[in-house]
Structure formats: structure tokens, C-alpha cells
Design a protein around this motif. Sequence first.
Motif, mmCIF file in Angstrom:
data_model
loop_
_atom_site.group_PDB
_atom_site.id
_atom_site.type_symbol
_atom_site.label_atom_id
_atom_site.label_comp_id
_atom_site.label_asym_id
_atom_site.label_seq_id
_atom_site.Cartn_x
_atom_site.Cartn_y
_atom_site.Cartn_z
ATOM 1 N N ASP A 142 -6.624 8.898 -6.948
ATOM 2 C CA ASP A 142 -7.832 9.508 -6.431
ATOM 3 C C ASP A 142 -8.247 10.660 -7.360
ATOM 4 N N HIS A 202 -2.527 18.730 3.264
ATOM 5 C CA HIS A 202 -2.861 18.678 4.693
ATOM 6 C C HIS A 202 -1.940 17.698 5.410
ATOM 7 N N THR A 226 0.675 13.974 2.371
ATOM 8 C CA THR A 226 0.553 13.093 1.198
ATOM 9 C C THR A 226 0.581 13.905 -0.091
ATOM 10 N N THR A 257 -2.309 15.341 8.599
ATOM 11 C CA THR A 257 -3.294 14.843 9.567
ATOM 12 C C THR A 257 -2.680 14.771 10.958
ATOM 13 N N ARG A 274 -7.267 11.598 14.515
ATOM 14 C CA ARG A 274 -8.510 11.009 14.012
ATOM 15 C C ARG A 274 -9.453 10.840 15.209
ATOM 16 N N ARG A 302 -10.337 13.017 -6.542
ATOM 17 C CA ARG A 302 -10.642 14.247 -5.793
ATOM 18 C C ARG A 302 -9.491 15.238 -5.940
ATOM 19 N N PHE A 330 2.270 5.275 -0.953
ATOM 20 C CA PHE A 330 1.967 6.701 -1.159
ATOM 21 C C PHE A 330 3.257 7.508 -1.163
ATOM 22 N N ARG A 382 0.874 -1.180 0.000
ATOM 23 C CA ARG A 382 0.000 0.000 0.000
ATOM 24 C C ARG A 382 0.913 1.233 0.000
ATOM 25 N N PHE A 418 -1.567 9.275 -3.385
ATOM 26 C CA PHE A 418 -1.878 7.982 -2.764
ATOM 27 C C PHE A 418 -2.084 6.956 -3.876
ATOM 28 N N HIS A 441 3.101 13.297 8.072
ATOM 29 C CA HIS A 441 3.501 13.472 6.675
ATOM 30 C C HIS A 441 2.458 14.313 5.958
ATOM 31 N N SER A 474 2.515 1.787 3.618
ATOM 32 C CA SER A 474 1.755 1.817 4.856
ATOM 33 C C SER A 474 1.494 0.369 5.271
ATOM 34 N N HIS A 521 4.655 3.527 8.723
ATOM 35 C CA HIS A 521 4.987 3.992 7.376
ATOM 36 C C HIS A 521 6.456 3.665 7.120
HETATM 37 P P1 2AM Z 1 -3.576 11.543 4.953
HETATM 38 O O1 2AM Z 1 -5.022 11.536 4.535
HETATM 39 O O2 2AM Z 1 -3.394 11.949 6.343
HETATM 40 O O3 2AM Z 1 -2.734 12.289 3.985
HETATM 41 C C1 2AM Z 1 -1.446 6.060 4.041
HETATM 42 O O4 2AM Z 1 -2.590 5.278 3.929
HETATM 43 C C2 2AM Z 1 -1.793 7.513 4.023
HETATM 44 O O5 2AM Z 1 -2.207 7.923 2.724
HETATM 45 C C3 2AM Z 1 -2.940 7.816 4.937
HETATM 46 O O6 2AM Z 1 -2.453 8.077 6.217
HETATM 47 C C4 2AM Z 1 -3.582 9.004 4.292
HETATM 48 O O7 2AM Z 1 -2.993 10.103 4.873
HETATM 49 C C5 2AM Z 1 -3.121 8.990 2.849
HETATM 50 N N1 2AM Z 1 -4.217 8.867 1.892
HETATM 51 C C6 2AM Z 1 -4.467 9.759 0.924
HETATM 52 N N2 2AM Z 1 -5.510 9.360 0.170
HETATM 53 C C7 2AM Z 1 -5.941 8.196 0.674
HETATM 54 C C8 2AM Z 1 -7.000 7.311 0.324
HETATM 55 N N3 2AM Z 1 -7.830 7.532 -0.719
HETATM 56 N N4 2AM Z 1 -7.169 6.224 1.090
HETATM 57 C C9 2AM Z 1 -6.365 6.001 2.154
HETATM 58 N N5 2AM Z 1 -5.346 6.781 2.498
HETATM 59 C C10 2AM Z 1 -5.134 7.875 1.782
#
Ligand code: 2AM
Length: 184
Positions: free
Chosen positions: A116, A123, A44, A125, A128, A118, A9, A7, A47, A42, A153, A162
Amino acid sequence: MPTDTLRLFFALPCPAELTTAICTWRDGLALGGKPVAADNLHLTLAFLGQQPRARLEELQLLAAGIEAPPFELHLDRLGGGRRGLLWLEPSRMPEPLSVLVGDLQQRLLAAGVTLDTRPFRAHLTLIRHAGARPAEAAPDFAWPVERFALYASETTARGVRHRELGNWPLEPGLQPLRRPGTPR
Ligand code: 2AM
């Protein structure tokens, strides 16, 4: 037992000093929830989701081909999402970050990686499932961005880890080269 997928990123790794400053500030807010482990802080860039382990070298070569300059990122806003998600973000997106993300994403798409759809939102994170979102918080963190990295991951008995699979420096003196269609 190792699986044949990872997995993956790409991300900006939070430098050690900044990690300490951010965690001290975050923990002082006492918002409960599940704080992201300091080692996992981190931002991202892209991803990739589950990818065949056999593609790793190709992805590392793809990253090594990126030429981009270092820049400063100001994390000066606290943002939030569903389920108590809290993050730090810049109120102004630095141009070199937009260019870096655009370049990386275009190279990944050209390599056949599904991303993705979107729009990218920078950002970092923090927590949660936070119990609250402070109205008064006024973060102001300056991040000298000097490298980006590829991570796997992994879920372990002690939580998510990570694992860095490579990192590449941003080279002083290079101009950010905007390609057509890169996000702002
Ligand atoms: P983030 O959203 O905090 O940037 C590893 O899975 C990391 O990739 C996650 O902690 C998440 O961090 C990021 N990430 C970004 N897009 C994602 C997605 N569609 N699904 C899961 N993780 C995503």
C-alpha cells in the motif's frame, strides 16, 4: 479446497490480557456495528494482499531476519474513518515501531512485494459500521509489544479468521536501527 494464494499481512498480535481489557471497554461503549472478533484484534504492520502460497517460506525467512527490540505502545486515542470504522491509536508513535515497520516494508519491497502506498498509520480496529463515535471516550491501554506475526486472513462460514503462520520475538537489548527513508 486450498487455493494457491493466501491473503497475507504482518501484524502485532494483541496479547490475551489486553484483548480482554479492550473488548470489555469497547463493549461497554455499546456503539453497535460489527465489533472485530476478540481473536482478530491486531495492529497491522504491513498488508501484502494475495500472495502465492509458494512464497510462504521466503516470507517467513524474511521475517526471521528482522532484529528489533521490544517496546511499549500506548493506545490512548480513539480514531475513526469512513463507514463507521473505529480504532484505537497511539497519540505518539514509538520510535521502535516506526523502525520495525520501516525495516519490514523495505525488506518486503526488496523481495518484490507490492505494498500500500498510503503512509503507515498505527491503529487497532475495534468496530466496523459503528452507529456512533463517542466524544468523551478516554482510552488508556499500555501494550507491551514483544513479538510480531504473519497471518493469513481467511473467510470461513463463521466469519473472517486470522490464521497465524509464524511469529517472531522482539529481542531485548537490541537497538532500533533506523534505515534511511523509514517512516516516522
Ligand atoms: P486493519 O485495517 O484493521 O489493520 C486483513 O485483511 C487485515 O489487514 C484487515 O483486517 C486490515 O486490518 C488490514 N489491512 C491493511 N491494509 C489493508 C488493505 N489495503 N486492504 C485490506 N486489508 C488491509
